[in-house]
Design a protein around this motif. Structure first.
Motif, mmCIF file in Angstrom:
data_model
loop_
_atom_site.group_PDB
_atom_site.id
_atom_site.type_symbol
_atom_site.label_atom_id
_atom_site.label_comp_id
_atom_site.label_asym_id
_atom_site.label_seq_id
_atom_site.Cartn_x
_atom_site.Cartn_y
_atom_site.Cartn_z
ATOM 1 N N ALA A 21 0.593 4.122 -3.316
ATOM 2 C CA ALA A 21 0.408 6.028 -2.542
ATOM 3 C C ALA A 21 1.408 6.510 -2.905
ATOM 4 O O ALA A 21 1.648 7.765 -3.681
ATOM 5 C CB ALA A 21 0.070 5.652 -0.808
ATOM 6 N N TYR A 45 0.718 -1.182 0.377
ATOM 7 C CA TYR A 45 -0.368 0.050 0.492
ATOM 8 C C TYR A 45 0.616 1.767 0.372
ATOM 9 O O TYR A 45 0.229 2.074 -0.611
ATOM 10 C CB TYR A 45 -0.729 0.015 0.906
ATOM 11 C CG TYR A 45 -2.427 -0.147 0.996
ATOM 12 C CD1 TYR A 45 -3.076 0.098 0.514
ATOM 13 C CD2 TYR A 45 -2.215 2.134 1.008
ATOM 14 C CE1 TYR A 45 -4.284 0.458 0.113
ATOM 15 C CE2 TYR A 45 -3.139 3.011 0.895
ATOM 16 C CZ TYR A 45 -4.762 1.512 0.350
ATOM 17 O OH TYR A 45 -5.585 2.550 0.043
ATOM 18 N N THR A 85 -5.732 7.210 -1.287
ATOM 19 C CA THR A 85 -4.266 6.464 -0.323
ATOM 20 C C THR A 85 -3.624 7.150 0.262
ATOM 21 O O THR A 85 -3.200 6.338 1.301
ATOM 22 C CB THR A 85 -3.363 5.900 -1.797
ATOM 23 O OG1 THR A 85 -3.162 7.085 -2.733
ATOM 24 C CG2 THR A 85 -4.796 5.532 -3.747
#
Length: 430
Positions: free
Chosen positions: A306, A302, A394
């Motif tokens: 981002a 993740y 994000t």
């Protein structure tokens, strides 16, 4: 070390130390739900883009198009968990058949209203049931894998396979929707989506032998705890909202970018490149025997997503945008796969379809918010401002994940959670 005890051991549950796609696809009975499942989920990748292209054509506004698509997405996000909960309790077939019928009728109504230049409120009125009745095929297929594999190491491979299947639909779906809307008729994409949903949904519903069993009639009084009560599921919902912002922001922004350079047909190619990166990355993830804990993999994946998504707004050429889109797709797949894999360890079997629909709904809700914001940014600011939306979705989600990642740690359960039911389900013991 925890072990799984079942009353009926199955070859489907066994796996080698390095599970792979070949072994997964040899699971007995898998193809009976995989093929109709693929057909039934194909229209899902066409829905939002078909609405955006149709409404933008009839109104001339990306803001109006994004808003109509957003209403559809919000309706789906709000209703998907209820659909999953009903499927867990009454069976997938009982939910699917009326759902696909309502979705088909609502999609056709939305098409007719748009072509008739109906006011925006009328489009919203048709968009609500269109989104609310979207069949949750992906979560239902994942739930069927859970029944077949029952805690096997192949579950990670199955999660990767399903992510790849999802992204394969997002390679073909946008291309098909764009081709139909630009080369045939602006309404052709949404009409094809409704027809495919009806056909694929009914074929999938016909596969009764592989759907998860529901509680017997004598146990319908049993209370089923909601998957939303699991803290880890709530963390995953936040991260999947951010993933949805990437999908929605890119759908609108790529369409606006392609229009601005006079190449509207390029939209499907650019979005297909993004989806192809997701698909290829998913294939690799499923072929690796991971040693790192899933919550650690989720955090790393993740963070990468981002970072790359934050650079989209700076791209102003087709090659750069295609390259960044490919990288964003590469980063999304590990996060999606790991999130779905974590559900198996966080949520009891009787609530997994609901859990999967919460995640799918979170993606849809994030996508709905993103298409609305990106559409307004493209209308009012232009110059690729809609590409700021994936970063805006994000980065906050990453902050939530970093702060609450300990809630994603899976713990062995000593017993099944359904009260009043005999221990005929697999039971995890120490």
């Amino acid at each position: 070390m925890a072990s799984t005890v079942t009353t009926e051991p199955s070859k489907d549950s066994s796996a080698s130390s390095r599970p792979g796609y070949g072994q997964l696809l040899r699971t007995r009975g898998a193809w009976t739900f995989l093929l109709p499942g693929f057909a039934a989920r194909q229209p899902f990748a066409m829905l939002t883009l078909s609405i955006v292209l149709l409404v933008q054509h009839t109104t001339g506004s990306y803001g109006a198009a994004g808003a109509a698509a957003a209403v559809t997405g919000v309706s789906m996000a709000l209703c998907a968990p209820s659909s999953g909960r009903l499927a867990d309790r009454y069976g997938q077939r009982a939910v699917l058949i009326p759902g696909v019928l309502v979705h088909t009728a609502s999609g056709i109504a939305l098409t007719v209203l748009a072509l008739a230049h109906a006011p925006l409120w009328a489009l919203f009125a048709a968009a609500v049931p269109t989104g609310a009745s979207v069949p949750q095929i992906g979560p239902m297929v994942r739930a069927r894998w859970g029944v077949k594999l029952k805690g096997s190491p192949l579950m990670t491979t199955a999660a990767a396979f399903e992510s790849v299947t999802d992204e394969l639909t997002f390679v073909f779906g946008p291309l098909l929707a764009t081709a139909l809307c630009t080369a045939v008729n602006p309404a052709a994409g949404l009409i094809a989506e409704a027809a495919l949903t009806l056909l694929g949904g009914l074929l999938f519903a016909a596969q009764k032998s592989t759907q998860p069993q529901v509680a017997p009639a004598g146990h319908k009084h049993v209370e089923h705890a909601s998957a939303l009560r699991v803290p880890g599921v709530r963390v995953l919902i936040a991260t999947f909202l951010g993933i949805g912002s990437v999908f929605g922001g890119m759908q609108v922004s790529l369409a606006a970018f392609s229009e601005s350079i006079g190449e509207p047909g390029l939209n499907g190619v650019l979005y297909g490149t993004f989806a192809a990166g997701n698909m290829l990355s998913g294939l690799v993830c499923g072929a690796i025997a991971w040693k790192a804990a899933p919550q650690r993999r989720m955090t790393v994946a993740y963070a990468a997503l981002a970072l790359v998504a934050s650079g989209l707004w700076a791209a102003h050429s087709v090659p750069v945008l295609a390259g960044l889109g490919l990288l964003v797709g590469v980063c999304i797949a590990p996060a999606l796969i790991t999130g779905y894999t974590l559900v198996e360890g966080l949520v009891p079997a009787g609530a997994r379809t609901e859990a999967f629909t919460w995640l799918t709904g979170a993606v849809a809700l994030g996508q709905a918010a993103a298409v609305t914001v990106a559409g307004r940014l493209e209308d009012s600011v232009g110059d690729g401002a809609g590409f700021l939306v994936p970063m805006g979705g994000t980065v906050p989600a990453l902050a939530v994940l970093l702060a609450l990642r300990s809630r994603l740690a899976t713990r062995p359960r000593a017993h099944t959670v359904a009260r009043g039911v005999g221990h005929r389900e697999p039971v995890t013991v120490d």
